[in-house]
Design an enzyme around this catalytic site. Structure first.
Site, short mmCIF file in Angstrom:
data_model
loop_
_atom_site.label_atom_id
_atom_site.label_comp_id
_atom_site.label_asym_id
_atom_site.label_seq_id
_atom_site.Cartn_x
_atom_site.Cartn_y
_atom_site.Cartn_z
N CYS A 116 87.52 131.59 -49.15
CA CYS A 116 88.94 131.30 -48.92
C CYS A 116 89.16 129.78 -48.84
CB CYS A 116 89.36 132.01 -47.64
SG CYS A 116 90.72 131.30 -46.72
N CYS A 119 90.96 128.32 -45.74
CA CYS A 119 90.08 128.38 -44.55
C CYS A 119 89.29 127.08 -44.41
CB CYS A 119 89.09 129.54 -44.65
SG CYS A 119 89.90 131.14 -44.61
#
Ligand SMILES: [Zn+2]
Length: 149
Positions: A68, A71
């Site tokens: 991700c 993230c």
């Protein structure tokens, strides 16, 4: 006492860590390696109750995934929080790909999601990349913990 149970990152022994003892070196009771309190801890779903819900300190939990992109942009923000708020707040990182049961239970449906827990209760949540909100959550935890006046 402001204690939190954290696993040693070297031998994985759970250690009750008392954060009232100032900022001296804390050593693992089993392998004697140091606990590094100035950075986020990795937490797995099996340890969630022990480390997060039973903590006597506020815990900011970051649900992330390696795949991700946003993230990764959360990382420098929570690294700063962990370093600057050492002893006041614990920052925990949970790998979402390994915490499916926990995420179902507490209704985390996407990453990054950051949740602030105090005394075992969720008090605020940030979903997606919200740098300002994450900082405000950390600030609010400390204000509630040490009220002014
Ligand atoms: Zn150890």
């Amino acid at each position: 006492m402001k204690t939190v149970t954290l696993r040693c990152i070297f031998c994985l022994e759970p250690n009750p860590v008392n954060l009232n003892e100032g900022c001296d070196e804390r050593l693992c009771t089993k392998c004697s390696k140091p606990f590094l309190m100035d950075r986020p801890f990795r937490i797995n779903q099996e340890d969630f109750k022990m480390t997060v819900l039973d903590s006597k300190l506020p815990v900011l939990v970051d649900f992330y995934a390696d795949w991700c992109g946003p993230c990764k942009m959360v990382n420098p923000i929570i690294d700063d929080i962990a370093r600057l708020r050492q002893g006041e707040l614990i920052v925990g990182k949970i790998d979402a790909d390994r915490a499916q049961d926990l995420m179902l239970e507490i209704e985390v449906t996407s990453v990054p999601t950051l949740i602030l827990f105090m005394n075992g209760i969720e008090v605020s949540r940030s979903v997606g990349l919200e740098p300002q909100k994450i900082k405000e959550m950390a600030e609010s935890a400390i204000e509630k913990e040490f009220p002014h006046g």
